[in-house]
Design a protein around this motif. Sequence first.
Motif, PDB file in Angstrom:
ATOM      1  N   ARG A 129     -10.029  15.578  -0.303  1.00 39.41           N
ATOM      2  CA  ARG A 129      -8.770  16.092   0.231  1.00 39.41           C
ATOM      3  C   ARG A 129      -7.630  15.948  -0.754  1.00 39.41           C
ATOM      4  O   ARG A 129      -6.628  16.646  -0.666  1.00 39.41           O
ATOM      5  N   TYR A 130      -7.780  15.033  -1.740  1.00 40.72           N
ATOM      6  CA  TYR A 130      -6.753  14.881  -2.749  1.00 40.72           C
ATOM      7  C   TYR A 130      -6.957  15.892  -3.875  1.00 40.72           C
ATOM      8  O   TYR A 130      -8.093  16.168  -4.278  1.00 40.72           O
ATOM      9  N   PRO A 131      -5.884  16.453  -4.423  1.00 40.25           N
ATOM     10  CA  PRO A 131      -6.014  17.393  -5.542  1.00 40.25           C
ATOM     11  C   PRO A 131      -6.807  16.769  -6.687  1.00 40.25           C
ATOM     12  O   PRO A 131      -6.732  15.564  -6.933  1.00 40.25           O
ATOM     13  N   LYS A 132      -7.530  17.598  -7.413  1.00 39.23           N
ATOM     14  CA  LYS A 132      -8.421  17.128  -8.476  1.00 39.23           C
ATOM     15  C   LYS A 132      -7.705  16.253  -9.487  1.00 39.23           C
ATOM     16  O   LYS A 132      -8.184  15.174  -9.858  1.00 39.23           O
ATOM     17  N   LYS A 133      -6.538  16.693  -9.960  1.00 35.72           N
ATOM     18  CA  LYS A 133      -5.836  15.939 -10.994  1.00 35.72           C
ATOM     19  C   LYS A 133      -5.335  14.597 -10.473  1.00 35.72           C
ATOM     20  O   LYS A 133      -5.310  13.612 -11.206  1.00 35.72           O
ATOM     21  N   VAL A 134      -4.951  14.554  -9.188  1.00 35.53           N
ATOM     22  CA  VAL A 134      -4.497  13.297  -8.599  1.00 35.53           C
ATOM     23  C   VAL A 134      -5.668  12.346  -8.431  1.00 35.53           C
ATOM     24  O   VAL A 134      -5.562  11.144  -8.683  1.00 35.53           O
TER      25      VAL A 134
ATOM     26  N   ALA B 235      -8.411  12.236 -10.214  1.00 33.59           N
ATOM     27  CA  ALA B 235      -8.809  11.737 -11.527  1.00 33.59           C
ATOM     28  C   ALA B 235      -7.871  10.621 -11.983  1.00 33.59           C
ATOM     29  O   ALA B 235      -8.312   9.611 -12.550  1.00 33.59           O
ATOM     30  N   LEU B 236      -6.579  10.792 -11.730  1.00 33.76           N
ATOM     31  CA  LEU B 236      -5.604   9.773 -12.113  1.00 33.76           C
ATOM     32  C   LEU B 236      -5.826   8.489 -11.330  1.00 33.76           C
ATOM     33  O   LEU B 236      -5.803   7.387 -11.886  1.00 33.76           O
ATOM     34  N   ALA B 237      -6.067   8.620 -10.022  1.00 34.15           N
ATOM     35  CA  ALA B 237      -6.285   7.449  -9.177  1.00 34.15           C
ATOM     36  C   ALA B 237      -7.539   6.690  -9.607  1.00 34.15           C
ATOM     37  O   ALA B 237      -7.578   5.453  -9.559  1.00 34.15           O
ATOM     38  N   GLU B 238      -8.566   7.413 -10.022  1.00 39.45           N
ATOM     39  CA  GLU B 238      -9.799   6.767 -10.465  1.00 39.45           C
ATOM     40  C   GLU B 238      -9.562   5.960 -11.732  1.00 39.45           C
ATOM     41  O   GLU B 238     -10.107   4.856 -11.894  1.00 39.45           O
ATOM     42  N   ARG B 239      -8.745   6.489 -12.642  1.00 39.51           N
ATOM     43  CA  ARG B 239      -8.429   5.734 -13.858  1.00 39.51           C
ATOM     44  C   ARG B 239      -7.589   4.497 -13.529  1.00 39.51           C
ATOM     45  O   ARG B 239      -7.823   3.413 -14.068  1.00 39.51           O
ATOM     46  N   GLU B 240      -6.621   4.670 -12.652  1.00 42.39           N
ATOM     47  CA  GLU B 240      -5.765   3.544 -12.276  1.00 42.39           C
ATOM     48  C   GLU B 240      -6.569   2.432 -11.614  1.00 42.39           C
ATOM     49  O   GLU B 240      -6.272   1.248 -11.782  1.00 42.39           O
TER      50      GLU B 240
ATOM     51  N   ARG C 114      -0.486  10.452  -2.969  1.00 43.87           N
ATOM     52  CA  ARG C 114       0.433   9.552  -3.681  1.00 43.87           C
ATOM     53  C   ARG C 114       0.445   8.167  -3.051  1.00 43.87           C
ATOM     54  O   ARG C 114       0.450   7.153  -3.749  1.00 43.87           O
ATOM     55  N   MET C 115       0.454   8.102  -1.735  1.00 42.83           N
ATOM     56  CA  MET C 115       0.473   6.808  -1.065  1.00 42.83           C
ATOM     57  C   MET C 115      -0.852   6.065  -1.250  1.00 42.83           C
ATOM     58  O   MET C 115      -0.870   4.838  -1.364  1.00 42.83           O
ATOM     59  N   ALA C 116      -1.963   6.813  -1.310  1.00 42.23           N
ATOM     60  CA  ALA C 116      -3.269   6.179  -1.488  1.00 42.23           C
ATOM     61  C   ALA C 116      -3.371   5.484  -2.844  1.00 42.23           C
ATOM     62  O   ALA C 116      -4.077   4.476  -2.982  1.00 42.23           O
ATOM     63  N   ARG C 117      -2.667   6.001  -3.854  1.00 44.76           N
ATOM     64  CA  ARG C 117      -2.721   5.395  -5.188  1.00 44.76           C
ATOM     65  C   ARG C 117      -2.140   3.985  -5.199  1.00 44.76           C
ATOM     66  O   ARG C 117      -2.431   3.198  -6.111  1.00 44.76           O
ATOM     67  N   LYS C 118      -1.347   3.652  -4.194  1.00 44.54           N
ATOM     68  CA  LYS C 118      -0.722   2.331  -4.166  1.00 44.54           C
ATOM     69  C   LYS C 118      -1.726   1.201  -3.964  1.00 44.54           C
ATOM     70  O   LYS C 118      -1.367   0.026  -4.070  1.00 44.54           O
ATOM     71  N   SER C 119      -2.957   1.560  -3.681  1.00 52.43           N
ATOM     72  CA  SER C 119      -3.989   0.528  -3.518  1.00 52.43           C
ATOM     73  C   SER C 119      -4.178  -0.260  -4.810  1.00 52.43           C
ATOM     74  O   SER C 119      -4.790  -1.335  -4.801  1.00 52.43           O
ATOM     75  N   ILE C 120      -3.655   0.245  -5.923  1.00 54.34           N
ATOM     76  CA  ILE C 120      -3.749  -0.469  -7.188  1.00 54.34           C
ATOM     77  C   ILE C 120      -3.127  -1.857  -7.090  1.00 54.34           C
ATOM     78  O   ILE C 120      -3.572  -2.807  -7.739  1.00 54.34           O
ATOM     79  N   PHE C 121      -2.103  -2.022  -6.238  1.00 52.66           N
ATOM     80  CA  PHE C 121      -1.430  -3.309  -6.095  1.00 52.66           C
ATOM     81  C   PHE C 121      -2.224  -4.286  -5.219  1.00 52.66           C
ATOM     82  O   PHE C 121      -1.909  -5.473  -5.178  1.00 52.66           O
TER      83      PHE C 121
ATOM     84  N   VAL D  71       0.330   4.589 -20.153  1.00 55.58           N
ATOM     85  CA  VAL D  71      -0.782   4.007 -20.904  1.00 55.58           C
ATOM     86  C   VAL D  71      -1.563   3.102 -19.970  1.00 55.58           C
ATOM     87  O   VAL D  71      -0.986   2.225 -19.321  1.00 55.58           O
ATOM     88  N   LEU D  72      -2.867   3.328 -19.888  1.00 58.31           N
ATOM     89  CA  LEU D  72      -3.748   2.506 -19.071  1.00 58.31           C
ATOM     90  C   LEU D  72      -4.772   1.848 -19.983  1.00 58.31           C
ATOM     91  O   LEU D  72      -5.427   2.518 -20.788  1.00 58.31           O
ATOM     92  N   LYS D  73      -4.907   0.535 -19.847  1.00 62.66           N
ATOM     93  CA  LYS D  73      -5.862  -0.220 -20.647  1.00 62.66           C
ATOM     94  C   LYS D  73      -6.954  -0.774 -19.733  1.00 62.66           C
ATOM     95  O   LYS D  73      -6.683  -1.175 -18.591  1.00 62.66           O
ATOM     96  N   PHE D  74      -8.180  -0.835 -20.268  1.00 61.72           N
ATOM     97  CA  PHE D  74      -9.331  -1.226 -19.464  1.00 61.72           C
ATOM     98  C   PHE D  74      -9.978  -2.506 -19.999  1.00 61.72           C
ATOM     99  O   PHE D  74      -9.710  -2.933 -21.133  1.00 61.72           O
ATOM    100  N   ALA D  75     -10.826  -3.097 -19.173  1.00 64.63           N
ATOM    101  CA  ALA D  75     -11.406  -4.401 -19.490  1.00 64.63           C
ATOM    102  C   ALA D  75     -12.249  -4.386 -20.755  1.00 64.63           C
ATOM    103  O   ALA D  75     -12.384  -5.416 -21.432  1.00 64.63           O
ATOM    104  N   ASP D  76     -12.819  -3.249 -21.102  1.00 63.58           N
ATOM    105  CA  ASP D  76     -13.668  -3.177 -22.295  1.00 63.58           C
ATOM    106  C   ASP D  76     -12.873  -2.962 -23.578  1.00 63.58           C
ATOM    107  O   ASP D  76     -13.457  -2.782 -24.655  1.00 63.58           O
ATOM    108  N   GLY D  77     -11.553  -2.978 -23.485  1.00 70.18           N
ATOM    109  CA  GLY D  77     -10.720  -2.805 -24.662  1.00 70.18           C
ATOM    110  C   GLY D  77     -10.302  -1.380 -24.936  1.00 70.18           C
ATOM    111  O   GLY D  77      -9.470  -1.133 -25.814  1.00 70.18           O
ATOM    112  N   SER D  78     -10.844  -0.424 -24.197  1.00 70.83           N
ATOM    113  CA  SER D  78     -10.463   0.976 -24.371  1.00 70.83           C
ATOM    114  C   SER D  78      -9.157   1.252 -23.642  1.00 70.83           C
ATOM    115  O   SER D  78      -8.676   0.427 -22.854  1.00 70.83           O
ATOM    116  N   ALA D  79      -8.580   2.412 -23.907  1.00 61.42           N
ATOM    117  CA  ALA D  79      -7.308   2.778 -23.284  1.00 61.42           C
ATOM    118  C   ALA D  79      -7.194   4.292 -23.225  1.00 61.42           C
ATOM    119  O   ALA D  79      -7.897   5.022 -23.934  1.00 61.42           O
TER     120      ALA D  79
END
Length: 281
Positions: free
Chosen positions: A93-98, A100-105, A152-159, A223-231
């Motif tokens: 139900r979420y737009p594709k680009k949103v 993808a962003l939420a998955e990275r976050e 947009r509100m669903a992305r707040k789960s990052i916190f 900028v998003l950084k990940f546990a394996d050192g990639s970004a």
Amino acid sequence: MSEEEEPGWEVDPDDDWGLAVIATVGRQLRLRREARGMRVADFGKAAGYGEDMVYKIESGKRIPRPEYLDKADRILDAGGLLAAMKEDVEKVRYPKKVRALAEREAKAVEVQLYDPLNIHGLLQTSEYARALLLMRRPAYSNAEVERYLSARMARKSIFERDPAPEVSFVLEEWSLRRPLGGKEVLRRQLEHLLTAGELRSVELQVMPMDREEHAGSAGGIEVLKFADGSAVGRSPAVVNGRPVDEPRHLRILELRYGIIRAQALTPRESRSFIEHLLGAT
């Protein structure tokens, strides 16, 4: 409001995965209904939806709402099989680009964010976010507004992650002063910023309007950084805003973000600044 009054969500036409998921869900709904010997009209009446909406959902042209799947599961005696599809449907139900962003976050361990135009989406209250979506021109439909708002509100789960990622925000003073949606909406938004700033994993900094030098004049930065050192990062000023992971591009983004943070108020100063604005609102 029923789904017949408010049409179901549409899948992004370029979202191949989403189209495949909804086509599969629709086919399962149709096969289950036919196996029970129930006509579309009878099912629609039992579920409280018009025949046209049932046809659209079963043909993969509309994304069924969670309550639709719950009703279908109960009416068709599916034993939870149809209701179990809500998790995948919720993602579609979420737009594709949103999405993808939420998955990275969701995978990031450190996030650096600067939005030169508005308060960043991860910090927005639902009222502030809705006001921004309603201002969009050409205008979104009501269904699109609700869809983007939910995403947009669903992305707040990052916190809510444990451990939570370290998140740094730089906010522009003018975005804290503009009463988008009205003064009461702004007031609640400023209160929310103070609450968010109390989280141990969050740092908020304000860029005052009186600064004579500003490293962020070329546009926003993420900028998003990940546990394996990639970004991965993105900015309108680097390859037209497309996500980048090459070291040379990331170096530019981190350099600019570091200077922006140095030019902005400290987190403590920023909190006092927001409190002052709140008192004057």
